[in-house]
Write an enzyme that holds these catalytic residues in place. Sequence first.
Site, PDB file in Angstrom:
ATOM      1  N   LYS A  10      33.042  51.415  39.923  1.00  0.00           N
ATOM      2  CA  LYS A  10      32.040  50.648  40.359  1.00  0.00           C
ATOM      3  C   LYS A  10      30.677  51.711  40.838  1.00  0.00           C
ATOM      4  CE  LYS A  10      35.169  47.354  42.370  1.00  0.00           C
ATOM      5  NZ  LYS A  10      35.741  46.597  43.581  1.00  0.00           N
ATOM      6  N   PHE A  58      32.428  35.501  50.040  1.00  0.00           N
ATOM      7  CA  PHE A  58      31.957  36.904  49.692  1.00  0.00           C
ATOM      8  C   PHE A  58      31.390  37.094  48.336  1.00  0.00           C
ATOM      9  CE2 PHE A  58      36.599  36.721  49.121  1.00  0.00           C
ATOM     10  CZ  PHE A  58      36.589  37.119  47.802  1.00  0.00           C
ATOM     11  N   THR A  92      43.285  47.550  48.121  1.00  0.00           N
ATOM     12  CA  THR A  92      42.158  47.359  47.994  1.00  0.00           C
ATOM     13  C   THR A  92      41.366  47.511  49.381  1.00  0.00           C
ATOM     14  OG1 THR A  92      42.449  45.065  48.821  1.00  0.00           O
ATOM     15  CG2 THR A  92      42.147  45.280  46.479  1.00  0.00           C
ATOM     16  N   ARG A 104      41.515  55.170  46.189  1.00  0.00           N
ATOM     17  CA  ARG A 104      40.617  54.638  47.433  1.00  0.00           C
ATOM     18  C   ARG A 104      41.062  55.349  48.712  1.00  0.00           C
ATOM     19  NH1 ARG A 104      42.193  48.748  44.957  1.00  0.00           N
ATOM     20  NH2 ARG A 104      40.324  48.471  43.567  1.00  0.00           N
ATOM     21  N   ASN A 114      35.088  49.975  47.184  1.00  0.00           N
ATOM     22  CA  ASN A 114      36.246  50.708  47.011  1.00  0.00           C
ATOM     23  C   ASN A 114      36.551  51.573  45.668  1.00  0.00           C
ATOM     24  OD1 ASN A 114      36.943  48.610  45.386  1.00  0.00           O
ATOM     25  ND2 ASN A 114      38.316  47.752  46.485  1.00  0.00           N
ATOM     26  N   HIS A 117      38.060  49.074  39.858  1.00  0.00           N
ATOM     27  CA  HIS A 117      38.693  47.998  39.834  1.00  0.00           C
ATOM     28  C   HIS A 117      39.569  47.909  38.485  1.00  0.00           C
ATOM     29  CE1 HIS A 117      39.418  43.704  38.412  1.00  0.00           C
ATOM     30  NE2 HIS A 117      39.141  44.232  37.167  1.00  0.00           N
TER      31      HIS A 117
END
EC number: 2.7.4.6
Length: 136
Positions: A10, A58, A92, A104, A114, A117
């Site tokens: 990410k 969210f 997560t 993580r 985090n 994915h």
Amino acid sequence: MTERTLVLIKPDGVQRRLVGEILGRIERKGLTLAALELKTVDDELARRHYAEHEGKPFFGSLLEFITSGPVVAAIVEGPRAIAAFRQIAGGTDPVEKATPGTIRADLALVTQDNLVHGSDSPESAAREIDLWFPGR
């Protein structure tokens, strides 16, 4: 049996220059990087990728985050690739649920930011790979 999964590094992982560290962990696990691209995520791709979360409180911040900078997308292959990547990724919530030694737990602090994915099932992997790598 070889399995395929989609892995995303990410925007926070790219911005923090953790791409090499994360890809190294994937390869050290024995998984293969079958495809790898640096991508800019537009709103349409973000919405399609996170369609299951539409309507949740969210959702907007999730879209904002995933489109905030470049993402490294990879097709990762190997025996039990989905479970294997999810094991090295960790829970997560990087502080409360991720096991020490995972990506993580070792490198992230915030649930939304985090770092990675990974697809959660063979069906999700097929759908996500088709979204991020059409025709692959």
